[in-house]
Design a protein around this motif. Structure first.
Motif, PDB file in Angstrom:
ATOM      1  N   THR A   1      23.790  34.952  21.189  1.00 29.85           N
ATOM      2  CA  THR A   1      23.680  36.012  22.193  1.00 29.85           C
ATOM      3  C   THR A   1      24.924  36.058  23.074  1.00 29.85           C
ATOM      4  O   THR A   1      25.414  37.144  23.419  1.00 29.85           O
ATOM      5  CB  THR A   1      22.431  35.773  23.065  1.00 29.85           C
ATOM      6  OG1 THR A   1      21.286  35.632  22.230  1.00 29.85           O
ATOM      7  CG2 THR A   1      22.211  36.921  24.024  1.00 29.85           C
TER       8      THR A   1
ATOM      9  N   TRP B   1      27.832  37.797  21.242  1.00 30.67           N
ATOM     10  CA  TRP B   1      27.620  39.243  21.186  1.00 30.67           C
ATOM     11  C   TRP B   1      27.866  39.876  22.550  1.00 30.67           C
ATOM     12  O   TRP B   1      28.508  40.937  22.653  1.00 30.67           O
ATOM     13  CB  TRP B   1      26.203  39.540  20.723  1.00 30.67           C
ATOM     14  CG  TRP B   1      25.892  41.014  20.711  1.00 30.67           C
ATOM     15  CD1 TRP B   1      26.139  41.893  19.710  1.00 30.67           C
ATOM     16  CD2 TRP B   1      25.290  41.766  21.771  1.00 30.67           C
ATOM     17  NE1 TRP B   1      25.730  43.160  20.075  1.00 30.67           N
ATOM     18  CE2 TRP B   1      25.208  43.105  21.341  1.00 30.67           C
ATOM     19  CE3 TRP B   1      24.817  41.441  23.045  1.00 30.67           C
ATOM     20  CZ2 TRP B   1      24.667  44.118  22.131  1.00 30.67           C
ATOM     21  CZ3 TRP B   1      24.284  42.446  23.840  1.00 30.67           C
ATOM     22  CH2 TRP B   1      24.216  43.773  23.386  1.00 30.67           C
TER      23      TRP B   1
ATOM     24  N   THR C   1      30.713  42.701  23.291  1.00 28.00           N
ATOM     25  CA  THR C   1      30.256  44.034  23.677  1.00 28.00           C
ATOM     26  C   THR C   1      30.821  44.446  25.032  1.00 28.00           C
ATOM     27  O   THR C   1      31.295  45.575  25.208  1.00 28.00           O
ATOM     28  CB  THR C   1      28.721  44.071  23.704  1.00 28.00           C
ATOM     29  OG1 THR C   1      28.215  43.664  22.426  1.00 28.00           O
ATOM     30  CG2 THR C   1      28.209  45.461  24.031  1.00 28.00           C
TER      31      THR C   1
END
Length: 355
Positions: A284, A287, A291
């Motif tokens: 997580t 990511w 992002t």
């Protein structure tokens, strides 16, 4: 007349639900039993009414048992929780206990195992909520060890009490060794059992551990309890003022309505990160960093001003991402959220972390 305890049982197999409902009616406390055929249904029932005990399968579609238990442990910390599963994975068992679950039990295969399981459940139901070891909310360390030995489990318990750390080895339901503060064997075991509170972690067993405890666990627990009683009787009572520690910003964010997981992180690779409820925090984290970087670079190229927040949603989960100082914040919610809620809670969370 005392009210009957209430048990919530979650499993996606309707036949097993009915079978275990029948088994639970044999409990001496005669509990009320509610059934849920999915993790989402179980969470909905927990929102509607209070329960004393939650029993959950691990393999369920859409939202598995680990996801359900992560939410339950955070939102209902006083609720006693039990995993009932056919899985025998020791690493999975350690993950379950790390969530704070009271008991991990393989689905019983004979009448003796059924009765042992029911005895453990009745013990959980009959025990009043009081201070104990985090990971088994209402139990003393003696309770934890008895459950492991009665279940004939093999495990390594790592116990932390303030700055102190101890280890207890259990193989096939027998105490094998203990160590803490330079002590080993029975002496270390007695020292660890004198700790009234702390945290514990269940680690994979070490079958090759040399044996330095040769008494049965019942005899050793009895001797230790007697020694502690004598010590308590000799020592003058000291009443310490209760200290109330205010919740940290991350704890306040994790307690917000509907929030399932939180991740606060630095932007640079290798910078510290703190998570609550995230099943795979490293994945997580990668990511979230990628992002956030991509959207901020896009905003700079388009000259549309600083990035405020990002929202990603599906039928199962809603995710919000926002910059915080030199880092970022990711928050997750189960299910699609009402319009405006994600942005509002992100703003409140950012204000808590970066006032």
């Amino acid at each position: 007349m005392p009210s009957r305890p209430k048990i919530l049982l979650a499993d996606d197999d309707p036949d097993l639900l009915e079978l275990y409902r029948e088994l639970l009616t044999r409990l001496p406390s005669q509990p009320e039993i509610r059934l849920a055929n999915s993790g989402l249904k179980a969470l909905a029932l927990l929102e509607e009414e209070p329960f004393h005990l939650f029993i959950c399968d691990l393999k369920m579609p859409r939202m598995d048992g680990l996801q359900v238990l992560a939410v339950v442990r955070r939102k209902y910390p006083q609720l006693r929780t039990v995993v009932l599963t056919a899985l025998t994975d020791e690493q999975l068992r350690s993950r379950v206990y790390a969530l704070g679950v009271d008991l991990y039990w393989q689905k019983p295969g004979n009448e003796q195992e059924v009765q042992l399981f029911l005895d453990c459940l009745e013990s959980l139901l009959s025990r009043e909520a009081e201070g104990g070891f985090r990971g088994v909310q209402s139990k003393s360390l003696v309770d934890i060890i008895q459950l492991e030995c009665l279940s004939q489990n093999s495990t390594l318990l790592r116990i932390t009490h303030g700055p102190l750390t101890g280890r207890i080895w259990i193989l096939g339901g027998e105490l094998v060794d203990a160590e803490t503060e330079g002590l080993v064997g029975e002496e270390a075991f007695a020292r660890i059992l004198s700790w009234k509170s702390g945290t514990f972690e269940q680690l994979p067993p070490e079958p090759d551990r040399p044996r330095r405890i040769f008494k049965s666990y019942n005899a050793l627990l009895l001797e230790t309890a007697q020694a502690m009683d004598e010590s308590d009787a000799a020592a003058p009572a000291v009443v310490e003022p209760e200290r109330v520690t205010p919740p940290s910003p991350m704890e306040q964010i994790a307690a917000m309505e509907g929030v399932d997981c939180v991740l606060h992180f630095g932007r640079a690779e290798g910078s510290p990160a703190e998570s609550r409820g995230a099943e795979t925090p490293e994945v997580t984290l990668q990511w979230a960093r990628r992002t956030l970087d991509r959207f901020q670079h896009m905003g700079e190229r388009l000259a549309v001003g600083p990035l405020q927040d990002i929202e990603v949603s599906s039928w199962q989960q809603h995710v919000g991402l926002a910059p915080v100082g030199e880092g970022g914040l990711l928050m997750g919610w189960l299910g699609r959220q009402p319009p405006g809620r994600v942005a509002e809670q992100l703003r409140k969370a950012v204000a808590l972390l970066h006032p």
